[in-house]
Design a protein around this motif. Structure first.
Motif, PDB file in Angstrom:
ATOM      1  N   PHE A 144       0.836  -1.201   0.000  1.00 39.62           N
ATOM      2  CA  PHE A 144       0.000   0.000   0.000  1.00 39.62           C
ATOM      3  C   PHE A 144       0.870   1.250   0.000  1.00 39.62           C
ATOM      4  O   PHE A 144       2.041   1.200   0.369  1.00 39.62           O
ATOM      5  N   PRO A 145       0.283   2.408  -0.376  1.00 42.90           N
ATOM      6  CA  PRO A 145       1.056   3.659  -0.364  1.00 42.90           C
ATOM      7  C   PRO A 145       1.619   3.971   1.023  1.00 42.90           C
ATOM      8  O   PRO A 145       0.929   3.813   2.036  1.00 42.90           O
ATOM      9  N   GLU A 146       2.861   4.394   1.058  1.00 47.52           N
ATOM     10  CA  GLU A 146       3.569   4.629   2.320  1.00 47.52           C
ATOM     11  C   GLU A 146       2.844   5.626   3.228  1.00 47.52           C
ATOM     12  O   GLU A 146       2.736   5.401   4.433  1.00 47.52           O
ATOM     13  N   ASP A 147       2.340   6.717   2.653  1.00 43.52           N
ATOM     14  CA  ASP A 147       1.674   7.714   3.492  1.00 43.52           C
ATOM     15  C   ASP A 147       0.402   7.157   4.134  1.00 43.52           C
ATOM     16  O   ASP A 147       0.078   7.478   5.272  1.00 43.52           O
ATOM     17  N   GLU A 148      -0.318   6.282   3.428  1.00 45.06           N
ATOM     18  CA  GLU A 148      -1.529   5.676   3.991  1.00 45.06           C
ATOM     19  C   GLU A 148      -1.182   4.680   5.100  1.00 45.06           C
ATOM     20  O   GLU A 148      -1.866   4.619   6.122  1.00 45.06           O
ATOM     21  N   VAL A 149      -0.117   3.912   4.890  1.00 48.84           N
ATOM     22  CA  VAL A 149       0.327   2.964   5.916  1.00 48.84           C
ATOM     23  C   VAL A 149       0.778   3.722   7.162  1.00 48.84           C
ATOM     24  O   VAL A 149       0.399   3.382   8.282  1.00 48.84           O
ATOM     25  N   ASP A 150       1.573   4.769   6.955  1.00 46.55           N
ATOM     26  CA  ASP A 150       2.059   5.567   8.089  1.00 46.55           C
ATOM     27  C   ASP A 150       0.900   6.151   8.891  1.00 46.55           C
ATOM     28  O   ASP A 150       0.916   6.127  10.124  1.00 46.55           O
ATOM     29  N   LEU A 151      -0.105   6.669   8.200  1.00 48.63           N
ATOM     30  CA  LEU A 151      -1.260   7.240   8.901  1.00 48.63           C
ATOM     31  C   LEU A 151      -2.034   6.154   9.643  1.00 48.63           C
ATOM     32  O   LEU A 151      -2.462   6.362  10.782  1.00 48.63           O
ATOM     33  N   TYR A 152      -2.208   5.004   9.028  1.00 41.95           N
ATOM     34  CA  TYR A 152      -2.926   3.908   9.688  1.00 41.95           C
ATOM     35  C   TYR A 152      -2.211   3.477  10.968  1.00 41.95           C
ATOM     36  O   TYR A 152      -2.823   3.367  12.029  1.00 41.95           O
ATOM     37  N   LEU A 153      -0.920   3.259  10.872  1.00 42.01           N
ATOM     38  CA  LEU A 153      -0.151   2.823  12.042  1.00 42.01           C
ATOM     39  C   LEU A 153      -0.146   3.906  13.130  1.00 42.01           C
ATOM     40  O   LEU A 153      -0.285   3.602  14.315  1.00 42.01           O
ATOM     41  N   ALA A 154      -0.018   5.162  12.715  1.00 47.27           N
ATOM     42  CA  ALA A 154      -0.052   6.266  13.674  1.00 47.27           C
ATOM     43  C   ALA A 154      -1.421   6.355  14.343  1.00 47.27           C
ATOM     44  O   ALA A 154      -1.524   6.600  15.550  1.00 47.27           O
ATOM     45  N   THR A 155      -2.475   6.136  13.574  1.00 44.79           N
ATOM     46  CA  THR A 155      -3.833   6.170  14.126  1.00 44.79           C
ATOM     47  C   THR A 155      -4.006   5.079  15.178  1.00 44.79           C
ATOM     48  O   THR A 155      -4.531   5.338  16.267  1.00 44.79           O
ATOM     49  N   LEU A 156      -3.580   3.864  14.850  1.00 42.32           N
ATOM     50  CA  LEU A 156      -3.663   2.775  15.827  1.00 42.32           C
ATOM     51  C   LEU A 156      -2.946   3.156  17.120  1.00 42.32           C
ATOM     52  O   LEU A 156      -3.495   3.008  18.212  1.00 42.32           O
ATOM     53  N   TYR A 157      -1.740   3.652  16.962  1.00 38.53           N
ATOM     54  CA  TYR A 157      -0.917   3.978  18.123  1.00 38.53           C
ATOM     55  C   TYR A 157      -1.521   5.111  18.955  1.00 38.53           C
ATOM     56  O   TYR A 157      -1.612   5.022  20.180  1.00 38.53           O
ATOM     57  N   VAL A 158      -1.950   6.160  18.302  1.00 45.83           N
ATOM     58  CA  VAL A 158      -2.481   7.333  19.016  1.00 45.83           C
ATOM     59  C   VAL A 158      -3.816   7.002  19.710  1.00 45.83           C
ATOM     60  O   VAL A 158      -4.076   7.492  20.804  1.00 45.83           O
ATOM     61  N   LEU A 159      -4.617   6.147  19.104  1.00 45.80           N
ATOM     62  CA  LEU A 159      -5.913   5.823  19.697  1.00 45.80           C
ATOM     63  C   LEU A 159      -5.821   4.772  20.802  1.00 45.80           C
ATOM     64  O   LEU A 159      -6.680   4.717  21.677  1.00 45.80           O
ATOM     65  N   ASP A 160      -4.770   3.927  20.762  1.00 44.76           N
ATOM     66  CA  ASP A 160      -4.640   2.879  21.783  1.00 44.76           C
ATOM     67  C   ASP A 160      -3.168   2.533  21.979  1.00 44.76           C
ATOM     68  O   ASP A 160      -2.674   1.531  21.481  1.00 44.76           O
ATOM     69  N   ARG A 161      -2.478   3.382  22.725  1.00 42.07           N
ATOM     70  CA  ARG A 161      -1.034   3.201  22.946  1.00 42.07           C
ATOM     71  C   ARG A 161      -0.707   1.900  23.676  1.00 42.07           C
ATOM     72  O   ARG A 161       0.348   1.324  23.483  1.00 42.07           O
ATOM     73  N   GLU A 162      -1.597   1.455  24.532  1.00 37.53           N
ATOM     74  CA  GLU A 162      -1.334   0.248  25.308  1.00 37.53           C
ATOM     75  C   GLU A 162      -1.269  -0.989  24.403  1.00 37.53           C
ATOM     76  O   GLU A 162      -0.320  -1.759  24.454  1.00 37.53           O
ATOM     77  N   THR A 163      -2.260  -1.161  23.576  1.00 41.41           N
ATOM     78  CA  THR A 163      -2.307  -2.329  22.693  1.00 41.41           C
ATOM     79  C   THR A 163      -1.240  -2.262  21.606  1.00 41.41           C
ATOM     80  O   THR A 163      -0.627  -3.269  21.272  1.00 41.41           O
ATOM     81  N   TRP A 164      -1.008  -1.086  21.056  1.00 47.51           N
ATOM     82  CA  TRP A 164      -0.124  -0.947  19.902  1.00 47.51           C
ATOM     83  C   TRP A 164       1.222  -0.316  20.261  1.00 47.51           C
ATOM     84  O   TRP A 164       1.879   0.293  19.427  1.00 47.51           O
ATOM     85  N   ALA A 165       1.659  -0.479  21.500  1.00 48.85           N
ATOM     86  CA  ALA A 165       2.927   0.110  21.961  1.00 48.85           C
ATOM     87  C   ALA A 165       4.111  -0.305  21.098  1.00 48.85           C
ATOM     88  O   ALA A 165       5.048   0.472  20.889  1.00 48.85           O
ATOM     89  N   GLY A 166       4.083  -1.518  20.562  1.00 49.04           N
ATOM     90  CA  GLY A 166       5.183  -2.007  19.732  1.00 49.04           C
ATOM     91  C   GLY A 166       5.343  -1.259  18.417  1.00 49.04           C
ATOM     92  O   GLY A 166       6.356  -1.409  17.725  1.00 49.04           O
ATOM     93  N   LEU A 167       4.380  -0.412  18.062  1.00 52.26           N
ATOM     94  CA  LEU A 167       4.494   0.394  16.845  1.00 52.26           C
ATOM     95  C   LEU A 167       5.383   1.622  17.047  1.00 52.26           C
ATOM     96  O   LEU A 167       5.874   2.182  16.065  1.00 52.26           O
TER      97      LEU A 167
END
Length: 170
Positions: free
Chosen positions: A142-165
């Motif tokens: 997938f496009p890099e900017d879309e992947v980066d935003l998706y991963l950042a969204t996961l992390y920002v919305l739930d740092r506990e679950t996605w801390a490894g990001l």
């Protein structure tokens, strides 16, 4: 310039992530908020209320606006709360990027229904190594900017679950 180099995601709230996005992405997310079926949740009402407050409109005036006009106000003129920002970021991914969500969850071997984690799944934080492999797979598809935003969204919305990001977002 990557998302992680523009803002400090370790201290970032959803509204700050939202503010860092390009206007076209914010507009797509705002449109997605109105397009997505939220069931009984008050998400659209929260968006309309933000427009009422931000633009000093009455409720009837906001209800008479087209969805496209409301989306433009949300994307360009309103400073949304963390809650509303998170909802718009989720809506963007659920409406336009489900294939990426599904690919990521498949790579993590997390059961899902078209990119949404199964309700009966006991979600535990994936290891950093597993997340790194899954993120690398996404970057290849997938496009890099879309992947980066998706991963950042996961992390920002739930740092506990996605801390490894966190190390992947720098």
């Amino acid at each position: 310039m990557s998302l992680g180099s523009r803002i400090d995601l370790s201290q970032c709230a959803p509204a700050q992530l939202w503010a860092s996005l390009d206007p076209e992405v914010r507009l797509a997310a705002a449109r997605s908020l109105y397009a997505h079926d939220w069931g009984e949740t008050p998400t659209r009402r929260e968006a309309d209320f933000a427009i009422m407050q931000g633009m000093r409109f009455r409720e009837t005036a906001v209800r008479q606006l087209s969805v496209d006009k409301r989306a433009h106000y949300l994307a360009r003129s309103i400073r949304p709360t963390d809650s509303l920002s998170g909802s718009m970021l989720l809506a963007l991914h659920l409406e336009h990027r489900r294939a990426m969500l599904a690919a990521f969850l498949d790579a993590l071997k997390i059961p899902h229904d078209n990119g949404l984690i199964s309700e009966d799944h006991d979600m535990k934080p994936p290891s950093a190594a597993t997340l790194k492999k899954a993120a690398a797979a996404l970057h290849g598809q997938f496009p890099e900017d879309e992947v980066d935003l998706y991963l950042a969204t996961l992390y920002v919305l739930d740092r506990e679950t996605w801390a490894g990001l966190a190390p992947l977002l720098k």
